[in-house]
Design an enzyme around this catalytic site. Structure first.
Site: not given
Ligand code: DCP
Ligand code: MG
Ligand code: MG
Length: 366
Positions: A9, A109-110
């Site tokens: 992340d 974002d992960e």
């Protein structure tokens, strides 16, 4: 063999992208906002850097409230621009996916990934792969991220949460219970406020307590599947596989040159290893490419790219090397400045599962 699952992340993602684009704001509280447009300040906070968080700014908070908390701290208030973060996200996800066995993006974002095969089930080998990923993201995009490694998705996700910001937490299979036990159940992937409230009714607050709960009771309160998931999650034995959902669209290798130069031979010499690894990657992932690019990051940090696109997908990775010389010569001629970093990228990737022709390229000496 023990599974080796990772969760990655990016740290304070949108705000960090803003800092990379404008390093002068780094030491101030940075708040990325979604303006609703009704009045000048109506809208909510999307995310903020850790400077702003230390002053109690939170995602989802009204912009007005955030501004009040930051009064006198010289904050930077930025309008959220999704397309820019999306573009960075895509490049980061490519950097990760090309370095792992199985890759599953779960948000902007992960992502989860599986490195069981490439690490041979060895967690210190896996940690090295992760370090390579973190270095690549930092070198290529200037971004930091947090990563967790463990035997299941639940454990990996808790690891990356606990590793924030910037860290790596490895939860060895034999340490899983010790790591999970003391955490509140709300930290478990998939346990929202409603589930937590029901668990509290039956006297369960920590993961350890959940792991000792009678399965029949959980089944009665939550249903058969969710009940057994909760129990598995609490003991870190959830068996959910990492499901590939995204094919990489490009592979690239970038190196920082030993000294600034525009000598093409010197650049290519230092890129040789990167190009070999790019060739290996194309072969092992059975991908063809249509475009090959030479990338130069100049002494003033601007980027130059020269590309060649073929009419049809190319299976023969030797064509990279054949074209890179001309592309770098062109690039070098297009500027007076020296190169600080140099890279090669293949893009517009597609499947090439023709085994016979692949084996033809598995020759030494490329
Ligand atoms: N996001 C948003 N609104 C929210 C939560 C997140 O717009 N309520 C956006 C902005 C974040 C991005 O999604 O940058 C990623 O979300 P994360 O939950 O991963 O949060 P951050 O990356 O910002 O911070 P952290 O360092 O805690 O991961
Ligand atoms: Mg994040
Ligand atoms: Mg996230």
């Amino acid at each position: 063999m023990a599974r080796v699952i990772g969760h990655i992340d990016l740290d304070y993602f949108y705000a960090q992208v803003e800092e990379v684009e404008n390093p002068s704001i780094k030491d101030r509280p940075v708040v990325v906002c979604v303006f609703s447009g009704r009045t000048e300040d109506s809208g909510v906070v999307s995310t903020s850097n850790y400077k702003a968080r230390a002053l109690s700014v939170k995602s989802g908070m009204p912009i007005v409230a955030a501004k009040k908390k930051l009064e006198g701290y010289d904050p930077v208030i930025i309008k959220m621009e999704h397309e820019r973060y999306e573009a960075v996200s895509e490049r980061v996800m490519d950097l990760v996916s090309e370095r792992v066995d199985i890759f599953e993006k779960t948000g902007i974002d992960e992502a989860f990934f599986d490195v069981t095969m490439s690490s041979g089930g060895d967690y210190s080998a896996a940690a090295k792969i992760v370090q390579g990923i973190k270095d690549a993201i930092l070198q290529n995009e200037g971004l930091t991220c947090s990563v967790g490694l463990g035997r299941s998705k639940v454990v990996a996700k808790l690891g990356s949460d606990s590793a924030k910001p910037g860290g790596l937490i490895t939860v060895l299979p034999q340490s899983t219970e010790v790591f999970l036990g003391p955490l509140p159940v709300t930290r478990l992937y998939g346990v929202g406020p409603k589930t937590a409230a029901v668990l509290e009714e039956i006297g369960v607050k920590t993961v350890e307590e959940l792991s000792r709960t009678n399965p029949a009771l959980l089944e009665k309160r939550f249903g058969r599947k969710p009940g057994s998931y909760l129990l598995a999650a609490a003991s870190g034995t959830d068996t959910d596989p990492v499901l590939a959902n995204l094919e990489p669209t490009q592979f690239s290798r970038i190196v920082t040159l030993k000294r600034d130069t525009k000598d093409v031979r010197e650049v290519l010499g230092q890129l040789a290893e990167g190009m070999t690894s790019l060739q290996d990657k194309l072969i092992s992932s059975r991908r063809s490419f249509r475009t090959v690019s030479a990338i130069g990051i100049l002494t003033d940090f601007s980027t130059r790219t020269k590309s060649k696109t073929f009419d049809t997908p190319i299976k023969d990775p030797t064509l990279i090397k054949e074209n890179v010389l001309a592309l770098f010569s062109e690039l070098s001629k297009s500027t007076d400045k020296d190169l600080r970093k140099a890279g090669v990228r293949v893009s517009e990737l597609s499947d090439s599962t023709d085994q016979r022709s692949l084996s033809e390229f598995l020759q030494p000496g490329w």
